[in-house]
Design an enzyme around this catalytic site. Structure first.
Site, PDB file in Angstrom:
ATOM      1  N   ASN A   1      34.042  17.347 164.761  1.00 29.35           N
ATOM      2  CA  ASN A   1      32.376  17.735 165.568  1.00 29.35           C
ATOM      3  C   ASN A   1      32.795  18.718 166.541  1.00 29.35           C
ATOM      4  O   ASN A   1      33.386  18.614 167.875  1.00 29.35           O
ATOM      5  CB  ASN A   1      31.723  16.630 166.350  1.00 29.35           C
ATOM      6  CG  ASN A   1      30.299  17.003 166.568  1.00 29.35           C
ATOM      7  OD1 ASN A   1      30.041  18.182 166.918  1.00 29.35           O
ATOM      8  ND2 ASN A   1      29.438  15.936 166.830  1.00 29.35           N
TER       9      ASN A   1
ATOM     10  N   ARG B   1      23.120  11.554 178.487  1.00 28.28           N
ATOM     11  CA  ARG B   1      21.839  12.369 178.528  1.00 28.28           C
ATOM     12  C   ARG B   1      21.482  12.744 177.216  1.00 28.28           C
ATOM     13  O   ARG B   1      22.197  12.508 176.327  1.00 28.28           O
ATOM     14  CB  ARG B   1      22.190  13.789 179.330  1.00 28.28           C
ATOM     15  CG  ARG B   1      22.488  13.545 180.995  1.00 28.28           C
ATOM     16  CD  ARG B   1      23.244  14.683 181.511  1.00 28.28           C
ATOM     17  NE  ARG B   1      22.532  16.090 181.186  1.00 28.28           N
ATOM     18  CZ  ARG B   1      23.105  16.889 180.721  1.00 28.28           C
ATOM     19  NH1 ARG B   1      24.765  17.065 180.505  1.00 28.28           N
ATOM     20  NH2 ARG B   1      22.444  18.121 180.189  1.00 28.28           N
TER      21      ARG B   1
ATOM     22  N   TYR C   1      20.719  12.464 170.900  1.00 29.57           N
ATOM     23  CA  TYR C   1      22.214  12.265 170.461  1.00 29.57           C
ATOM     24  C   TYR C   1      22.449  10.431 170.463  1.00 29.57           C
ATOM     25  O   TYR C   1      23.410  10.167 170.080  1.00 29.57           O
ATOM     26  CB  TYR C   1      23.166  12.895 171.252  1.00 29.57           C
ATOM     27  CG  TYR C   1      23.180  14.449 171.186  1.00 29.57           C
ATOM     28  CD1 TYR C   1      23.362  14.916 170.061  1.00 29.57           C
ATOM     29  CD2 TYR C   1      22.803  15.163 172.389  1.00 29.57           C
ATOM     30  CE1 TYR C   1      23.132  16.240 169.674  1.00 29.57           C
ATOM     31  CE2 TYR C   1      22.872  16.564 172.155  1.00 29.57           C
ATOM     32  CZ  TYR C   1      23.172  16.960 170.890  1.00 29.57           C
ATOM     33  OH  TYR C   1      22.907  18.496 170.678  1.00 29.57           O
TER      34      TYR C   1
ATOM     35  N   ALA D   1      28.906  23.199 170.006  1.00 29.42           N
ATOM     36  CA  ALA D   1      28.286  24.518 170.181  1.00 29.42           C
ATOM     37  C   ALA D   1      29.188  25.323 169.490  1.00 29.42           C
ATOM     38  O   ALA D   1      28.907  26.484 169.005  1.00 29.42           O
ATOM     39  CB  ALA D   1      27.818  24.709 171.321  1.00 29.42           C
TER      40      ALA D   1
ATOM     41  N   PRO E   1      33.044  20.200 172.838  1.00 33.24           N
ATOM     42  CA  PRO E   1      32.445  20.541 174.005  1.00 33.24           C
ATOM     43  C   PRO E   1      31.224  19.464 174.317  1.00 33.24           C
ATOM     44  O   PRO E   1      30.263  19.501 173.398  1.00 33.24           O
ATOM     45  CB  PRO E   1      31.943  21.969 174.656  1.00 33.24           C
ATOM     46  CG  PRO E   1      32.043  22.626 172.894  1.00 33.24           C
ATOM     47  CD  PRO E   1      33.009  21.873 172.259  1.00 33.24           C
ATOM     48  N   ASN E   2      31.140  19.144 175.303  1.00 32.73           N
ATOM     49  CA  ASN E   2      30.185  17.959 176.034  1.00 32.73           C
ATOM     50  C   ASN E   2      29.887  16.641 175.279  1.00 32.73           C
ATOM     51  O   ASN E   2      29.227  15.965 175.707  1.00 32.73           O
ATOM     52  CB  ASN E   2      28.858  18.634 175.871  1.00 32.73           C
ATOM     53  CG  ASN E   2      28.757  19.918 176.771  1.00 32.73           C
ATOM     54  OD1 ASN E   2      29.133  19.877 178.025  1.00 32.73           O
ATOM     55  ND2 ASN E   2      28.357  21.086 176.376  1.00 32.73           N
TER      56      ASN E   2
ATOM     57  N   HIS F   1      28.020  16.227 162.311  1.00 34.41           N
ATOM     58  CA  HIS F   1      27.146  16.569 163.533  1.00 34.41           C
ATOM     59  C   HIS F   1      26.256  15.288 163.699  1.00 34.41           C
ATOM     60  O   HIS F   1      25.849  14.937 162.518  1.00 34.41           O
ATOM     61  CB  HIS F   1      26.199  17.795 163.228  1.00 34.41           C
ATOM     62  CG  HIS F   1      26.855  19.062 163.102  1.00 34.41           C
ATOM     63  ND1 HIS F   1      27.385  19.607 164.380  1.00 34.41           N
ATOM     64  CD2 HIS F   1      27.261  19.712 162.073  1.00 34.41           C
ATOM     65  CE1 HIS F   1      28.053  20.793 164.064  1.00 34.41           C
ATOM     66  NE2 HIS F   1      27.955  20.713 162.744  1.00 34.41           N
TER      67      HIS F   1
ATOM     68  N   GLU G   1      33.408  18.941 158.663  1.00 36.34           N
ATOM     69  CA  GLU G   1      32.162  18.997 159.854  1.00 36.34           C
ATOM     70  C   GLU G   1      31.480  17.968 159.830  1.00 36.34           C
ATOM     71  O   GLU G   1      30.940  17.815 158.946  1.00 36.34           O
ATOM     72  CB  GLU G   1      31.850  20.443 159.724  1.00 36.34           C
ATOM     73  CG  GLU G   1      30.964  20.975 160.741  1.00 36.34           C
ATOM     74  CD  GLU G   1      30.280  22.237 160.554  1.00 36.34           C
ATOM     75  OE1 GLU G   1      31.046  23.260 159.906  1.00 36.34           O
ATOM     76  OE2 GLU G   1      29.053  22.409 160.911  1.00 36.34           O
TER      77      GLU G   1
ATOM     78  N   ARG H   1      16.782  21.689 163.708  1.00 35.46           N
ATOM     79  CA  ARG H   1      16.683  21.863 165.159  1.00 35.46           C
ATOM     80  C   ARG H   1      16.665  23.375 165.415  1.00 35.46           C
ATOM     81  O   ARG H   1      16.079  24.414 164.617  1.00 35.46           O
ATOM     82  CB  ARG H   1      17.978  21.447 165.796  1.00 35.46           C
ATOM     83  CG  ARG H   1      18.030  20.007 165.725  1.00 35.46           C
ATOM     84  CD  ARG H   1      19.108  19.299 166.488  1.00 35.46           C
ATOM     85  NE  ARG H   1      19.089  19.542 167.972  1.00 35.46           N
ATOM     86  CZ  ARG H   1      20.041  19.492 168.538  1.00 35.46           C
ATOM     87  NH1 ARG H   1      21.111  19.194 168.393  1.00 35.46           N
ATOM     88  NH2 ARG H   1      19.936  19.723 170.169  1.00 35.46           N
TER      89      ARG H   1
HETATM   90  O1  CA2 Z   1      24.656  17.112 166.475  1.00 35.01           O
HETATM   91  C1  CA2 Z   1      25.702  17.381 166.978  1.00 35.01           C
HETATM   92  O2  CA2 Z   1      26.646  16.433 166.825  1.00 35.01           O
HETATM   93  C2  CA2 Z   1      26.283  18.857 167.486  1.00 35.01           C
HETATM   94  O3  CA2 Z   1      27.417  19.287 167.326  1.00 35.01           O
HETATM   95  C3  CA2 Z   1      26.047  18.475 169.162  1.00 35.01           C
HETATM   96  C4  CA2 Z   1      26.466  19.712 169.994  1.00 35.01           C
HETATM   97  C5  CA2 Z   1      25.388  20.821 169.440  1.00 35.01           C
HETATM   98  O4  CA2 Z   1      25.655  21.949 170.332  1.00 35.01           O
HETATM   99  C6  CA2 Z   1      25.565  21.176 168.046  1.00 35.01           C
HETATM  100  O5  CA2 Z   1      24.446  22.101 167.670  1.00 35.01           O
HETATM  101  C7  CA2 Z   1      25.205  20.136 167.058  1.00 35.01           C
HETATM  102  C8  CA2 Z   1      26.149  19.313 171.330  1.00 35.01           C
HETATM  103  C9  CA2 Z   1      26.860  18.208 172.171  1.00 35.01           C
HETATM  104  C10 CA2 Z   1      26.428  17.826 173.235  1.00 35.01           C
HETATM  105  O6  CA2 Z   1      26.352  16.642 173.462  1.00 35.01           O
HETATM  106  C11 CA2 Z   1      25.562  16.215 174.749  1.00 35.01           C
HETATM  107  C12 CA2 Z   1      25.965  14.845 175.006  1.00 35.01           C
HETATM  108  C13 CA2 Z   1      25.243  14.187 175.840  1.00 35.01           C
HETATM  109  C14 CA2 Z   1      24.541  14.925 176.739  1.00 35.01           C
HETATM  110  C15 CA2 Z   1      24.653  16.167 176.635  1.00 35.01           C
HETATM  111  C16 CA2 Z   1      25.058  16.814 175.672  1.00 35.01           C
END
Ligand code: CA2
Length: 146
Positions: free
Chosen positions: A73, A18, A23, A76, A10-11, A99, A97, A106
């Site tokens: 990946n 953003r 990221y 969340a 997700p996301n 990230h 896995e 974090r």
């Molecule tokens: O660091 C990572 O790759 C995560 O898997 C990213 C997840 C986060 O919940 C994990 O704890 C770590 C979140 C991805 C959100 O991605 C976004 C990208 C652009 C804008 C907003 C969110």
């Protein structure tokens, strides 16, 4: 030639738009292009992204017969999805896995992965290079078990 599936949760479809300080400014399409450029000549790479837990479970089930390994990946879902944990165990192919950020540096709720115990291992904190390192680790693992 191994069949390696890159699965994003997700996301991650919003990468580059953003939260760029965490990221980065690259998009998911950029990651897919650079993985294809590095590994596409010697492996068959596939890409999948979903914002829905059940769709990720379904995709992992599909990989059981259609892939030799998975780079995942889970977004969340990393921190709470026992359904994805069970799916990783059930498919009996190696899952790495991955990230982008260093989840251990974090928020406290990100320090725990409920998935890593079902995975071959975890790569965390290297930005877009996390994906390259994860595919490379999977490649070496699959070659060693040939
Ligand atoms: O660091 C990572 O790759 C995560 O898997 C990213 C997840 C986060 O919940 C994990 O704890 C770590 C979140 C991805 C959100 O991605 C976004 C990208 C652009 C804008 C907003 C969110």
């Amino acid at each position: 030639m191994a069949r390696i599936q890159i699965v994003n949760g997700p996301n991650l479809n919003l990468l580059g738009t953003r939260e760029t300080s965490i990221y980065g400014t690259f998009t998911l399409a950029d990651v897919e292009r650079s993985l294809a450029a590095e590994f596409g000549g010697r492996h068959s790479l596939g890409f999948f992204q979903s914002n829905h837990e059940g769709e990720i479970v379904d995709e992992l089930h599909r990989c059981r017969s259609q892939a030799d390994g998975v780079v995942l990946n889970p977004g969340a879902f990393t921190h709470y999805s026992l359904a994805i944990h069970d799916a990783i165990k059930a498919i009996e192919i190696p899952v790495v896995e991955v990230h982008i950020s260093n989840i251990h540096a974090r928020d406290a709720f990100r320090h725990t992965s409920v998935l890593v115990a079902a995975c071959l291992g975890q790569v965390s904190g290297f930005g877009r290079n996390s994906y390259h390192l994860a595919v490379s680790a999977l490649e070496r693992y699959l070659q060693a078990s040939d």
